[in-house]
Design a protein around this motif. Sequence first.
Motif, PDB file in Angstrom:
ATOM      1  N   TYR A  50     -11.802  -3.128 -19.901  1.00  0.00           N
ATOM      2  CA  TYR A  50     -11.128  -2.416 -18.989  1.00  0.00           C
ATOM      3  C   TYR A  50      -9.749  -2.190 -19.334  1.00  0.00           C
ATOM      4  O   TYR A  50      -8.625  -2.803 -19.634  1.00  0.00           O
ATOM      5  N   PHE A  51      -9.597  -0.947 -19.620  1.00  0.00           N
ATOM      6  CA  PHE A  51      -8.187  -0.165 -20.259  1.00  0.00           C
ATOM      7  C   PHE A  51      -7.821   0.808 -19.673  1.00  0.00           C
ATOM      8  O   PHE A  51      -6.572   1.684 -20.141  1.00  0.00           O
ATOM      9  N   ALA A  52      -8.264   0.959 -18.193  1.00  0.00           N
ATOM     10  CA  ALA A  52      -7.389   2.034 -17.504  1.00  0.00           C
ATOM     11  C   ALA A  52      -5.957   1.865 -17.061  1.00  0.00           C
ATOM     12  O   ALA A  52      -5.578   0.445 -16.887  1.00  0.00           O
ATOM     13  N   GLN A  53      -5.042   2.756 -17.030  1.00  0.00           N
ATOM     14  CA  GLN A  53      -3.360   2.424 -16.690  1.00  0.00           C
ATOM     15  C   GLN A  53      -3.189   1.851 -15.608  1.00  0.00           C
ATOM     16  O   GLN A  53      -4.021   2.038 -14.543  1.00  0.00           O
ATOM     17  N   ASP A  54      -2.103   1.479 -15.131  1.00  0.00           N
ATOM     18  CA  ASP A  54      -1.848   0.749 -14.013  1.00  0.00           C
ATOM     19  C   ASP A  54      -1.703   1.919 -12.839  1.00  0.00           C
ATOM     20  O   ASP A  54      -1.853   1.382 -11.764  1.00  0.00           O
ATOM     21  N   ASN A  55      -1.669   2.992 -13.032  1.00  0.00           N
ATOM     22  CA  ASN A  55      -1.266   4.087 -12.298  1.00  0.00           C
ATOM     23  C   ASN A  55      -2.855   4.792 -11.844  1.00  0.00           C
ATOM     24  O   ASN A  55      -2.706   5.887 -11.105  1.00  0.00           O
ATOM     25  N   LEU A  89     -11.137  -3.510  -9.613  1.00  0.00           N
ATOM     26  CA  LEU A  89     -11.231  -3.633  -8.153  1.00  0.00           C
ATOM     27  C   LEU A  89      -9.286  -4.303  -7.847  1.00  0.00           C
ATOM     28  O   LEU A  89      -9.096  -4.067  -6.793  1.00  0.00           O
ATOM     29  N   ILE A  90      -8.815  -5.008  -8.947  1.00  0.00           N
ATOM     30  CA  ILE A  90      -7.591  -5.449  -8.735  1.00  0.00           C
ATOM     31  C   ILE A  90      -6.622  -4.269  -8.406  1.00  0.00           C
ATOM     32  O   ILE A  90      -5.522  -4.088  -7.660  1.00  0.00           O
ATOM     33  N   HIS A  91      -6.958  -2.888  -8.954  1.00  0.00           N
ATOM     34  CA  HIS A  91      -6.075  -1.820  -9.016  1.00  0.00           C
ATOM     35  C   HIS A  91      -6.951  -0.746  -7.980  1.00  0.00           C
ATOM     36  O   HIS A  91      -6.526   0.184  -7.862  1.00  0.00           O
ATOM     37  N   SER A  92      -7.659  -1.304  -7.215  1.00  0.00           N
ATOM     38  CA  SER A  92      -8.312  -0.273  -5.897  1.00  0.00           C
ATOM     39  C   SER A  92      -7.144  -0.467  -4.726  1.00  0.00           C
ATOM     40  O   SER A  92      -6.847  -1.327  -4.412  1.00  0.00           O
ATOM     41  N   PRO A  93      -6.872   0.868  -4.305  1.00  0.00           N
ATOM     42  CA  PRO A  93      -5.796   1.103  -3.377  1.00  0.00           C
ATOM     43  C   PRO A  93      -6.442   0.557  -2.022  1.00  0.00           C
ATOM     44  O   PRO A  93      -7.648   0.516  -1.925  1.00  0.00           O
ATOM     45  N   ARG A  94      -5.613   0.009  -0.963  1.00  0.00           N
ATOM     46  CA  ARG A  94      -6.167  -0.307   0.412  1.00  0.00           C
ATOM     47  C   ARG A  94      -6.401   0.874   1.161  1.00  0.00           C
ATOM     48  O   ARG A  94      -5.523   1.796   1.277  1.00  0.00           O
ATOM     49  N   PRO A  95      -7.603   1.143   1.695  1.00  0.00           N
ATOM     50  CA  PRO A  95      -7.968   2.224   2.531  1.00  0.00           C
ATOM     51  C   PRO A  95      -7.319   2.003   3.921  1.00  0.00           C
ATOM     52  O   PRO A  95      -7.568   0.950   4.406  1.00  0.00           O
ATOM     53  N   VAL A  96      -6.787   2.995   4.696  1.00  0.00           N
ATOM     54  CA  VAL A  96      -6.426   2.849   6.081  1.00  0.00           C
ATOM     55  C   VAL A  96      -6.616   4.093   6.649  1.00  0.00           C
ATOM     56  O   VAL A  96      -6.876   5.169   5.817  1.00  0.00           O
ATOM     57  N   ARG A  97      -6.892   4.209   8.054  1.00  0.00           N
ATOM     58  CA  ARG A  97      -7.026   5.404   9.023  1.00  0.00           C
ATOM     59  C   ARG A  97      -5.833   6.440   8.585  1.00  0.00           C
ATOM     60  O   ARG A  97      -4.868   6.106   8.230  1.00  0.00           O
ATOM     61  N   PHE A  98      -6.281   7.812   8.338  1.00  0.00           N
ATOM     62  CA  PHE A  98      -5.409   8.669   8.264  1.00  0.00           C
ATOM     63  C   PHE A  98      -3.980   8.558   8.777  1.00  0.00           C
ATOM     64  O   PHE A  98      -2.896   8.945   8.668  1.00  0.00           O
ATOM     65  N   ASP A  99      -4.157   8.349  10.414  1.00  0.00           N
ATOM     66  CA  ASP A  99      -3.054   8.278  11.176  1.00  0.00           C
ATOM     67  C   ASP A  99      -2.287   6.898  11.195  1.00  0.00           C
ATOM     68  O   ASP A  99      -1.464   6.727  12.306  1.00  0.00           O
ATOM     69  N   PRO A 142      -1.476   2.328  -2.601  1.00  0.00           N
ATOM     70  CA  PRO A 142      -1.662   1.541  -3.760  1.00  0.00           C
ATOM     71  C   PRO A 142      -1.121   0.119  -3.809  1.00  0.00           C
ATOM     72  O   PRO A 142       0.378   0.092  -3.266  1.00  0.00           O
ATOM     73  N   GLU A 143      -1.842  -0.772  -4.156  1.00  0.00           N
ATOM     74  CA  GLU A 143      -1.123  -2.216  -4.293  1.00  0.00           C
ATOM     75  C   GLU A 143      -1.906  -2.909  -5.278  1.00  0.00           C
ATOM     76  O   GLU A 143      -3.366  -2.613  -5.393  1.00  0.00           O
ATOM     77  N   LYS A 144      -1.558  -4.018  -5.669  1.00  0.00           N
ATOM     78  CA  LYS A 144      -2.195  -4.752  -6.588  1.00  0.00           C
ATOM     79  C   LYS A 144      -2.982  -5.988  -6.000  1.00  0.00           C
ATOM     80  O   LYS A 144      -2.339  -6.668  -5.193  1.00  0.00           O
ATOM     81  N   ARG A 145      -4.432  -6.128  -5.755  1.00  0.00           N
ATOM     82  CA  ARG A 145      -4.958  -6.819  -4.877  1.00  0.00           C
ATOM     83  C   ARG A 145      -4.749  -8.418  -5.365  1.00  0.00           C
ATOM     84  O   ARG A 145      -4.846  -8.717  -6.526  1.00  0.00           O
ATOM     85  N   GLN A 146      -4.663  -9.204  -4.343  1.00  0.00           N
ATOM     86  CA  GLN A 146      -4.373 -10.684  -4.701  1.00  0.00           C
ATOM     87  C   GLN A 146      -5.689 -11.494  -4.634  1.00  0.00           C
ATOM     88  O   GLN A 146      -5.746 -12.397  -5.427  1.00  0.00           O
ATOM     89  N   THR A 147      -6.530 -10.964  -4.020  1.00  0.00           N
ATOM     90  CA  THR A 147      -7.945 -11.666  -3.907  1.00  0.00           C
ATOM     91  C   THR A 147      -9.276 -10.687  -3.935  1.00  0.00           C
ATOM     92  O   THR A 147      -8.949  -9.716  -3.267  1.00  0.00           O
ATOM     93  N   ILE A 148      -9.932 -11.096  -4.712  1.00  0.00           N
ATOM     94  CA  ILE A 148     -11.508 -10.309  -4.839  1.00  0.00           C
ATOM     95  C   ILE A 148     -12.519 -11.222  -4.515  1.00  0.00           C
ATOM     96  O   ILE A 148     -12.529 -12.204  -4.880  1.00  0.00           O
TER      97      ILE A 148
END
Length: 435
Positions: free
Chosen positions: A128-133, A322-332, A154-160
């Motif tokens: 895995y070599f994708a950049q942090d952004n 997955l460590i670099h997967s952002p957290r999804p939230v409802r649009f509002d 965007p956040e770094k996942r603490q638990t997978i």
Amino acid sequence: MQVYTKDFEIQCPPQQRSWRKIAQAIGNLPLPGVPIRLILTKVKGDTLTFESSFIDTDREPVWSSLLDINLRQRVSAQPFVAVSIIPTGVRAEIGGFAGDATPSTNLLAAACDYLVTNPNAVTASDIYFAQDNVLYLEGNLICQLLLGNIGVIPEKRQTIAAIIEKPRDERFLNNVLNALNGLRTVGGINIDPVVVTGGLVETACTYSPYGNASGEFKGMEELIKALDVVETSAARAVALITTLHVDDQVRQAYYRGESIPNPWGGAEAIMTHMTTNFYPFTAAHAPLLLEWEHTGFGKLVDPRDGAELISSAYVCSPLQGLIHSPRPVRFDTPVAPGETRISVENVSAVVMPETTVGNIPFLASLDQDIPVILVKDNTTKYDITPERLQIETQGRKIYRVNSYMEAAGLLLALRNGILVKSTIRPIPQIEPIFL
């Protein structure tokens, strides 16, 4: 819970080909369940043919339907966000193999604050070599983002979490557990819970009549039981590690370099789409080894598949993504102090191969007035272009470039407010409005 993949047709004249109109026509059909994946496969006159996967279940989805769109009310380039999509299972020359789009993805990311991309573009078994952004987000959630139904933080996942299909041979389970322990020991990654299913999750990798990779599924209830366990934990990102049955002749033909799509990709996409539709997780899939002979150790293959041939667990790269997967939230969802939330309002461009526009991200981008950058050199077996779709490109923000190098330059122009037409010759005349 049953997964169905079937074709259906709708009538939609060319001048009405936006996602709002298409989704409305699809919604009027007697659908066999919740749509989780839709791909345009054929255009003939006013008739559009879709290949779609549905889930027949009483469970309520956690996000809005893919047939819903929330049009953006404003545009903000702070932060500057682009989305790069390389559909899986269509043999994209760049990104259709084992993470071989990572250099191109990183190049695009260098022109952005954040670049959202789908897992197959940058997942390479154990590498895995994708950049942090680079924000690692599977296809269903990318669709929901562009439809305006969710935002991502965007956040770094603490638990997978990890779900492993109970294998017939305990050695294959130990092989995966060794990989997960390696990630914990060397990378300090918290992988918890690790759930082993009580029965088989049988997936057969197939091809549709149109040549796209697809899948047939049994034992999905075993996966659901495991996902229910994960839902009670602190983890909100999950790796699915299950067997994928591929005909050995197809496997050998693929590794010989014959021009067929990656046979695993379609089934993996359907499984992760199912997961993210019904659970508030981000997700990625890794195949569970069926036979030691399938590792292919010692074979020399296409360089784009090299990462697959040096692995037997295949899981380290998806977990790092997955460590670099952002957290999804409802649009509002209100934005917390100091928090960055990305929504469709922040998406300044969508990049994809020129021949893959028969999908929700392209059609939603037209509705959302998001610039679309089509890369000519990234050819695929799919071959749905704006011309095939009979989309009028004049007056729309549809740009064509030869390569990802050019796409990165175009992103820089958009980011810095440089008129794209001013870089092209002949430069068009100003057309004043005479009152």
